[in-house]
Scaffold this motif. Structure first.
Motif, mmCIF file in Angstrom:
data_model
loop_
_atom_site.group_PDB
_atom_site.id
_atom_site.type_symbol
_atom_site.label_atom_id
_atom_site.label_comp_id
_atom_site.label_asym_id
_atom_site.label_seq_id
_atom_site.Cartn_x
_atom_site.Cartn_y
_atom_site.Cartn_z
ATOM 1 N N SER A 1 47.059 38.451 40.081
ATOM 2 C CA SER A 1 45.867 38.368 39.224
ATOM 3 C C SER A 1 44.574 38.561 40.019
ATOM 4 C CB SER A 1 45.841 37.022 38.502
ATOM 5 O OG SER A 1 45.767 35.944 39.426
ATOM 6 N N SER A 2 44.566 38.143 41.292
ATOM 7 C CA SER A 2 43.348 38.268 42.105
ATOM 8 C C SER A 2 43.058 39.716 42.487
ATOM 9 C CB SER A 2 43.477 37.422 43.373
ATOM 10 O OG SER A 2 44.537 37.876 44.184
ATOM 11 N N ARG A 3 44.016 40.603 42.239
ATOM 12 C CA ARG A 3 43.831 42.005 42.622
ATOM 13 C C ARG A 3 43.806 42.932 41.408
ATOM 14 N NH1 ARG A 3 46.969 39.678 46.833
ATOM 15 N NH2 ARG A 3 45.880 39.909 48.833
ATOM 16 N N THR A 4 43.402 42.402 40.281
ATOM 17 C CA THR A 4 43.305 43.226 39.070
ATOM 18 C C THR A 4 41.865 43.383 38.603
ATOM 19 O OG1 THR A 4 43.692 41.258 37.701
ATOM 20 C CG2 THR A 4 45.610 42.594 38.297
ATOM 21 N N SER A 5 40.922 42.909 39.402
ATOM 22 C CA SER A 5 39.511 43.063 39.065
ATOM 23 C C SER A 5 38.715 43.241 40.346
ATOM 24 C CB SER A 5 38.988 41.839 38.284
ATOM 25 O OG SER A 5 39.129 40.661 39.064
ATOM 26 N N LEU A 6 37.543 43.811 40.207
ATOM 27 C CA LEU A 6 36.697 44.133 41.353
ATOM 28 C C LEU A 6 35.506 43.191 41.410
ATOM 29 C CD1 LEU A 6 35.957 46.063 43.690
ATOM 30 C CD2 LEU A 6 34.745 47.461 42.011
ATOM 31 N N GLY A 7 35.296 42.608 42.592
ATOM 32 C CA GLY A 7 34.157 41.740 42.797
ATOM 33 C C GLY A 7 33.313 42.215 43.971
ATOM 34 N N LEU A 8 32.127 41.640 44.119
ATOM 35 C CA LEU A 8 31.231 42.026 45.206
ATOM 36 C C LEU A 8 31.875 41.782 46.561
ATOM 37 C CD1 LEU A 8 28.488 42.966 46.217
ATOM 38 C CD2 LEU A 8 27.671 40.593 46.010
ATOM 39 N N MET A 9 32.609 40.682 46.700
ATOM 40 C CA MET A 9 33.240 40.360 47.975
ATOM 41 C C MET A 9 34.309 41.382 48.358
ATOM 42 S SD MET A 9 31.711 37.788 49.276
ATOM 43 C CE MET A 9 30.238 38.558 48.574
ATOM 44 N N ASP A 10 34.959 41.968 47.365
ATOM 45 C CA ASP A 10 35.947 43.010 47.657
ATOM 46 C C ASP A 10 35.287 44.225 48.297
ATOM 47 O OD1 ASP A 10 38.265 41.693 46.446
ATOM 48 O OD2 ASP A 10 37.232 42.015 44.545
ATOM 49 N N ILE A 11 34.126 44.602 47.784
ATOM 50 C CA ILE A 11 33.382 45.732 48.338
ATOM 51 C C ILE A 11 32.921 45.406 49.758
ATOM 52 C CG2 ILE A 11 31.367 47.208 48.097
ATOM 53 C CD1 ILE A 11 33.477 47.705 46.002
ATOM 54 N N VAL A 12 32.403 44.208 49.948
ATOM 55 C CA VAL A 12 31.929 43.789 51.274
ATOM 56 C C VAL A 12 33.077 43.796 52.276
ATOM 57 C CG1 VAL A 12 30.956 41.877 52.598
ATOM 58 C CG2 VAL A 12 30.024 42.434 50.347
ATOM 59 N N LEU A 13 34.240 43.290 51.847
ATOM 60 C CA LEU A 13 35.416 43.279 52.718
ATOM 61 C C LEU A 13 35.807 44.688 53.135
ATOM 62 C CD1 LEU A 13 37.962 42.030 54.041
ATOM 63 C CD2 LEU A 13 39.069 42.181 51.805
ATOM 64 N N ALA A 14 35.845 45.606 52.185
ATOM 65 C CA ALA A 14 36.241 46.976 52.485
ATOM 66 C C ALA A 14 35.222 47.667 53.393
ATOM 67 C CB ALA A 14 36.418 47.766 51.197
ATOM 68 N N LEU A 15 33.929 47.446 53.141
ATOM 69 C CA LEU A 15 32.895 48.030 53.990
ATOM 70 C C LEU A 15 32.990 47.511 55.415
ATOM 71 C CD1 LEU A 15 29.832 47.932 51.551
ATOM 72 C CD2 LEU A 15 30.998 49.984 52.374
ATOM 73 N N ALA A 16 33.169 46.186 55.543
ATOM 74 C CA ALA A 16 33.290 45.590 56.878
ATOM 75 C C ALA A 16 34.540 46.088 57.596
ATOM 76 C CB ALA A 16 33.318 44.064 56.768
ATOM 77 N N SER A 17 35.625 46.232 56.868
ATOM 78 C CA SER A 17 36.878 46.714 57.469
ATOM 79 C C SER A 17 36.741 48.152 57.948
ATOM 80 C CB SER A 17 38.016 46.605 56.451
ATOM 81 O OG SER A 17 38.218 45.275 56.043
ATOM 82 N N GLY A 18 36.119 49.004 57.126
ATOM 83 C CA GLY A 18 35.928 50.393 57.524
ATOM 84 C C GLY A 18 35.026 50.513 58.733
ATOM 85 N N ALA A 19 33.956 49.720 58.771
ATOM 86 C CA ALA A 19 33.049 49.745 59.919
ATOM 87 C C ALA A 19 33.758 49.272 61.184
ATOM 88 C CB ALA A 19 31.825 48.865 59.632
ATOM 89 N N ALA A 20 34.540 48.209 61.056
ATOM 90 C CA ALA A 20 35.284 47.690 62.215
ATOM 91 C C ALA A 20 36.311 48.704 62.703
ATOM 92 C CB ALA A 20 35.980 46.384 61.839
ATOM 93 N N GLY A 21 36.949 49.411 61.771
ATOM 94 C CA GLY A 21 37.930 50.424 62.154
ATOM 95 C C GLY A 21 37.303 51.549 62.956
ATOM 96 N N ALA A 22 36.155 52.046 62.510
ATOM 97 C CA ALA A 22 35.469 53.115 63.241
ATOM 98 C C ALA A 22 34.997 52.633 64.607
ATOM 99 C CB ALA A 22 34.281 53.621 62.418
#
Length: 356
Positions: free
Chosen positions: A226-247
Motif C-alpha cells: 500500500s505504501s508504494r501505490t501513491s506518490l508523495g513529496l518524500m518519494d521524489i526527494v528520495l529518488a533525486l537524492a539517490s540519483g545524485a549520490a549515484g552520479a
C-alpha cells in the motif's frame, strides 16, 4: 587522495613537444613546477623483426585523479593524430614514498584557460566505466531476475529485511547513471545502449512479478504494498537524492555498492508492486505503483544529469559541447515536464479518492 598513473605512447620525436606542452601550463603563472607529481620516460623495446629498435617512447605521469582531465585534454588535442598514439589510465592503490603536502599543492594548481575538475575523475575514465555498465550481459539479466524474485517475496511477506536484500543485488544503478552521462555528453549510442538495458530490466521485472501476482495471493492492504501505490513529496526527494549520490559515486571513484542500494530502493519495489497488483487484477492500485516507479526513474536520471553538469562533464571539443548542451536542455525540460504531469495526475487522483 586518489592517484592516477597516466601512460602515453608517442613517437620519440614527439617527446620534446609533449614536455613543452606540459611545461607551457606553468608559464601562464610563471611557476617553476611540474603539473604532475611524477614524470618518467621509458624507451619502448622493439621485437626481433626490428632488431630490438623502435621509434616509440612511453611516458608515465603520476597525477591526482581530479587533475587528470586537463592533462588528458591537452595530450589528446595535440597528439591524437599521431601514429600509434594511445593513452592508458591506471588507478593506484598507493604510492611510496609518501606524497608531501607541497607536492599535492603543486600538482593541484589550476591554470588560466583550463577548467577546474576538482573532486572528480577524468571524463575518459568515467565514460569507460559507465559504457560497460550500459551493456546487456548475462550477469545483468541474472541479477535482475533474482532481485525481482527476492523483492516480490519480501513484499508479499511484508518483510523489510528481505526487500533490502533484494535491493543489494539489484543492478539498477549503472545503466541509469550511464543514461545520465549520455545525456550530459549528447552521446546517442551510449544513450541507446543504456535505454535498452534499462527497458530489458524493467520488462523482466514486470513479467516475473505479474506471473507471481497471478499465481500467489496478493493482499493490497499490506504495508509494503500500500505504501508504494501513491506518490508523495518524500518519494521524489528520495529518488533525486539517490540519483545524485549515484552520479557522485562514479565521478568520485568511491565504492558504489551501498549507493546502488539507494537507487534500487527507489526503483525496484514500486516496479515489483506494480507487477504483483497487475497480476492480481488490482488495476487501479497497480497504475499508482507504476506512476510512482516512473516518477522515481525520471528523478534519478534528472539528478544524475544535474550532477554531471555541475561537475563540468562535457565533450572535449566546443562543437560537440554545443550539441550536447542542446540535447541536455531538451532532456531536462522533457523529464521535468513528465515528472510534473505525473505529480499532477497522482495529486488529482488522490483528491478524487478523498471526495469519494
Amino acid at each position: 587522495m586518489i592517484l592516477r598513473l597516466i601512460e602515453i605512447n608517442l613517437p620519440k620525436n614527439k617527446q620534446q613537444a609533449l614536455e613543452e606542452l606540459i611545461s607551457s601550463r606553468k608559464e601562464v603563472l610563471d611557476l617553476t613546477i611540474q603539473p604532475a607529481i611524477g614524470f618518467w620516460r621509458i624507451p619502448v623495446q622493439g621485437d626481433w623483426k626490428t632488431r630490438f629498435s623502435t621509434d616509440k617512447i612511453l611516458i608515465r605521469m603520476l597525477v591526482l585523479a581530479e587533475e587528470s582531465q586537463n592533462l588528458l585534454d591537452l595530450m589528446e588535442e595535440a597528439f591524437s593524430e599521431e601514429d600509434g598514439f594511445r593513452i592508458n589510465i591506471f588507478a593506484l592503490e598507493a604510492s611510496f614514498p609518501s606524497i608531501s603536502e607541497e607536492d599535492k599543492l603543486e600538482a593541484g594548481l589550476s591554470y588560466e584557460g583550463e577548467k577546474n575538475h576538482k573532486g572528480r575523475v577524468s571524463r575518459e575514465e568515467l565514460y569507460n566505466e559507465l559504457e560497460k555498465g550500459a551493456k546487456i550481459t548475462n550477469f545483468y539479466v541474472s541479477m535482475i531476475i533474482l532481485s525481482s524474485i527476492v523483492a516480490a517475496i519480501g513484499v508479499l511477506n511484508n518483510s523489510v529485511a528481505v526487500i533490502i536484500g533484494a535491493m543489494v543485488i539489484a543492478p539498477m544503478l549503472t545503466p541509469n547513471v550511464s543514461l545520465s552521462l549520455a545525456t550530459a555528453l549528447g552521446d546517442l549510442p551510449l544513450a541507446k545502449n543504456a535505454l535498452k538495458t534499462i527497458f530489458l530490466g524493467i520488462s523482466i521485472a514486470i513479467v516475473l512479478s505479474v506471473t507471481l501476482g497471478f499465481l500467489l495471493p496478493v493482499d493490497p492492504s499490506l504495508q509494503e504494498i500500500s505504501s508504494r501505490t501513491s506518490l508523495g513529496l518524500m518519494d521524489i526527494v528520495l529518488a533525486l537524492a539517490s540519483g545524485a549520490a549515484g552520479a557522485l559515486s562514479f565521478t568520485s571513484a568511491i565504492p558504489v555498492v551501498l549507493i546502488g542500494v539507494a537507487v534500487a530502493v527507489a526503483l525496484m519495489p514500486p516496479l515489483v508492486v506494480f507487477g504483483l497488483l497487475l497480476g492480481a487484477g488490482c488495476y487501479s492500485l497497480a497504475l499508482g505503483a507504476f506512476f510512482l516507479f516512473l516518477a522515481n526513474l525520471i528523478s534519478v536520471n534528472l539528478a544524475g544529469v544535474a550532477i554531471f553538469l555541475a561537475q563540468g562533464i562535457e565533450p572535449r571539443t566546443w562543437w560537440d559541447a554545443k550539441k550536447a548542451k542542446k540535447a541536455t536542455v531538451l532532456a531536462i525540460v522533457g523529464w521535468t515536464m513528465l515528472l510534473a504531469i505525473l505529480i499532477v495526475i497522482l495529486f488529482f487522483g488522490d483528491l478524487q479518492i478523498l471526495k469519494l
